[in-house]
Write an enzyme that holds these catalytic residues in place. Structure first.
Site, PDB file in Angstrom:
ATOM      1  N   ASP A 248       0.840  -1.204   0.000  1.00  0.00           N
ATOM      2  CA  ASP A 248       0.000   0.000   0.000  1.00  0.00           C
ATOM      3  C   ASP A 248       0.872   1.250   0.000  1.00  0.00           C
ATOM      4  OD1 ASP A 248      -2.145   1.680   0.140  1.00  0.00           O
ATOM      5  OD2 ASP A 248      -2.679   1.222   2.218  1.00  0.00           O
ATOM      6  N   SER A 365      -4.672   8.306   6.638  1.00  0.00           N
ATOM      7  CA  SER A 365      -4.095   7.430   5.624  1.00  0.00           C
ATOM      8  C   SER A 365      -3.087   8.173   4.752  1.00  0.00           C
ATOM      9  CB  SER A 365      -5.195   6.867   4.729  1.00  0.00           C
ATOM     10  OG  SER A 365      -5.956   5.901   5.394  1.00  0.00           O
TER      11      SER A 365
END
Length: 700
Positions: A248, A365
């Site tokens: 990610d 995030s």
């Protein structure tokens, strides 16, 4: 919220699927800061925010002296209106009693813009649209909205109150501020020159025409004018949301180099040593500040304007796996092994000690996890996902920066290529072409070679034309042509490898995916309605089937993380109408993250989608231009969804050619046009300008 399965943990679709009932075992959310403190303004000069900038609008609603919470619809005209209210129902037709009044309209399966125009057409001077679920609507009228009355949104409860107070005077006010505002979606870190690191899930569907980066940001309430334009985004080619956000990580390339302090990246060996020692680490971001557990309802948005930080402690991957296995086992009253929780070598975990809940949460995030070493602050991780927020039993999970050192260098100092490309679903025996950009970020001219590879050494109809990229000078770009000839039905995937004559110039890879679907004569007979020009195709994990109860078709019986597609091809200018329905589990907590969804894709552009329980609804697509058209209806299910009938249906597909009138006669206007601004509780709008993000100032 994201839920994981035992083997296939999370899927990444165009719509970022999620699921809530009949829960699959592992619950995941994309994180934010909890239990921390306001950061020192000058401590993190390389900290960055991914933002959308816009002209901010204030809305105000006062009825009989009582103030109500409201939100402006984007693209609503500014202005003020004061009058009695009139109940206009769903706003699906001209509200005949609205002359010189304010229309009170319920949310439903009609575009917000159509509701507003039906109010204005009757002489209404303003519109209030109330929700059909909890909370205030966050919607858009669309950039092509031609009305001139102010339009605001309120909650379902307030709408019910106002329905009982129609005789009172309501005053609407919409004011556009002069100062540019910004909406932060994720964090990022500046690593030097023109490069930033963030999480792949933050930017996988981003539109770089509108997404910008604000480097050295501290307070989101100002500084929007400092946001920088993005040139390119490079997702890791093996990023896989279906494996719990494995790999990610993404690189953002700015249009121009920036003279700004940058953060140093920690190598993988040091990361492992610090994790084994349970070293302290600090996570930074603008995420929510309220904790909640895996079974708790997500609290209201609490993202702050000012940057916050919190100290956690690193865990080794083995410790993290064991902790998560125990926590998920207790949560689901079953047994989990450490290998089932989805922690890979590309990740690193952190947790808090003591009674005060701490951690990252929604909005954090992509931001950095940093450690203080003898070389100063260095970045060890990127905020990726977590279970709930600041829950002691579930450590937060981060992308491990040191694991990606080679990939980062290959992109920033070598030959960079777009990490992946997915061709649109293609009818068998047809072909598609795309161009991929290749950039030489090294200091040397490179002689380049390109090769295609697949797992079984068969390129399955893929081919390359690289004539324009054989010799690429330093700091320049070129394009290669990728061809897909859909001979073989099914899903295909190949890898493009780049090599250079000079071995000291690093290179990167790109993964290309495509899917061919077969012609379907049964559907052609069922739905062509006498049109000899219609050609129908179907496929995916399961093709669509005939509905034997009426002249309709239904999606194939598919499982979790699967899809069923039906395609129509034809030529000509005119309008296309059809009836569609869907019965799937809908996500009551996030309209833009549906669990089961039926999407409409016209000539490779997603136009709309419906989710939940939607009975047959007629749709008309006007103004199809001359030429070839491909209409795709795609039914997709997320991982773990088992509620409802889990099917989509389609019938009454009719194409009406455009008839050119004799000279001097006007062309009659179409009666209805589908847009991407649907207001229905089950038929949710997609904001094309912001892709997966809305124009909310603060976002959950």
């Amino acid at each position: 919220m994201k839920y994981l399965l035992f083997a296939v943990l999370i899927i990444s679709t165009l719509l970022s699927s999620a699921n809530a009932a009949n829960h699959s075992p592992l619950l995941i959310s994309k994180p934010k800061i909890v239990g921390g403190e306001v950061a020192n303004k000058d401590s993190w000069p390389w900290m960055s925010a991914l933002v959308f900038t816009f002209s901010d609008t204030d809305s105000d609603l006062n009825v009989a002296g009582t103030q109500y919470q409201s939100e402006p619809f984007s693209y609503s005209p500014a202005g003020q209106a004061s009058a009695n209210m009139v109940d206009c129902g769903l706003g699906d037709k001209v509200c005949t009693l609205a002359t010189n009044k304010i229309c009170l309209i319920a949310r439903g399966d009609i575009d917000f813009s159509d509701k507003a125009m039906n109010c204005q057409a009757a002489g209404g001077i303003g519109a209030i649209i109330y929700n059909n679920v909890s909370g205030v609507i966050n919607g858009t009228l669309g950039e092509d909205f031609s009305g001139n009355i102010p339009v605001i949104a309120i909650s379902q409860n307030d709408g019910i109150i106002l329905l009982n107070n129609l005789d009172n005077i309501a005053t609407i006010s919409l004011t556009i501020k002069q100062q540019l505002a910004q909406n932060a979606s994720c964090g990022a870190s500046f690593i030097g020159d023109k490069w930033l690191l963030t999480a792949a899930h933050c930017v996988e569907d981003a539109n770089i025409e509108f997404l910008k980066v604000n480097i050295g940001e501290f307070d989101l309430s100002d500084g929007a004018n400092n946001a920088k334009a993005i040139k390119q985004i490079y997702l890791h080619p093996e990023y896989d949301e279906g494996s719990a956000f494995n790999n990610d990580i993404a690189l953002i390339e700015l249009v121009e180099s920036i003279d700004n302090a940058s953060v140093k990246l920690l190598d993988n060996s040091s990361s492992t040593q610090l994790a084994m020692a349970k070293s302290p680490a600090t996570v930074i971001g603008w995420g929510n500040v309220n904790a909640y557990g895996p079974n708790d309802e997500q609290p209201d948005n609490s993202q702050p304007n000012q940057l916050r930080q919190v100290e956690l402690y690193l865990l080794s991957n083995d410790e993290c796996k064991n902790k998560l296995a125990q926590a998920h086992g207790e949560l689901n009253n079953t047994t989990f092994t450490p290998d089932q929780v989805g922690i890979t070598d590309s990740m690193i975990c952190a947790e808090f000690f003591g009674d005060v809940q701490k951690g990252s949460c929604q909005g954090d995030s992509g931001g950095p996890l940093v450690v203080n070493t003898n070389q100063g602050w260095q970045q060890i991780g990127i905020v990726s996902y977590g279970v709930g927020c600041a829950n002691a039993a579930f450590p937060d999970v981060y992308a491990r920066v040191g694991h990606f050192t080679e990939w980062i260098n290959n992109i920033t100092q070598g030959i960079a290529i777009e990490a992946s490309y997915d061709f649109a679903i293609t009818p068998q025996d047809r072909s598609q072409i795309t161009l991929l950009t290749v950039t030489n970020n090294s200091e040397f001219t490179a002689n380049l070679r390109f090769e295609l590879f697949s797992d079984n050494f068969d390129t399955h109809g893929f081919s390359l034309n690289t004539d324009d990229c054989t010799l690429l000078t330093a700091k320049h770009s070129c394009q290669i042509q990728v061809n897909f000839d859909a001979k073989l039905v099914g899903k295909q995937k190949v890898r493009i490898d780049i090599t250079t004559v000079a071995a000291d110039i690093p290179t990167s890879q790109s993964y290309i995916s495509a899917q061919a679907v077969a012609a379907n004569s049964d559907i052609e007979s069922q739905l062509s309605n006498g049109s000899a020009d219609f050609r129908w195709y179907s496929g995916g994990d399961q093709p669509w089937q005939l509905d034997n109860t009426e002249p309709a078709i239904i999606s194939g019986i598919i499982g979790e993380d699967q899809q069923s597609a039906v395609l129509l091809t034809f030529s000509g200018a005119g309008s296309l109408s059809f009836d569609w329905s869907v019965f799937s589990e809908e996500n009551p907590d996030a309209a833009d993250e549906p669990f089961g969804v039926l999407s409409l894709i016209i000539d490779e552009q997603q136009i709309n989608f419906i989710t939940g329980e939607v009975a047959y609804t007629k749709v008309t697509i006007d103004d199809l231009a001359e030429g070839k058209h491909q209409i795709t209806w795609l039914y997709q299910k997320d991982g773990g969804t088992r509620e409802g009938q889990d099917k989509a249906s389609l019938k009454n597909v009719i194409f009406t050619p455009l008839i050119t009138p004799p000279a001097g006669e006007p062309i009659s206007a179409p009666s209805e046009q589908i847009t991407n601004k649907s207001s229905g509780g089950a038929s949710y709008f997609i904001l094309c300008l912001l892709v997966m993000l809305t124009l909310k100032r603060r976002q959950v």
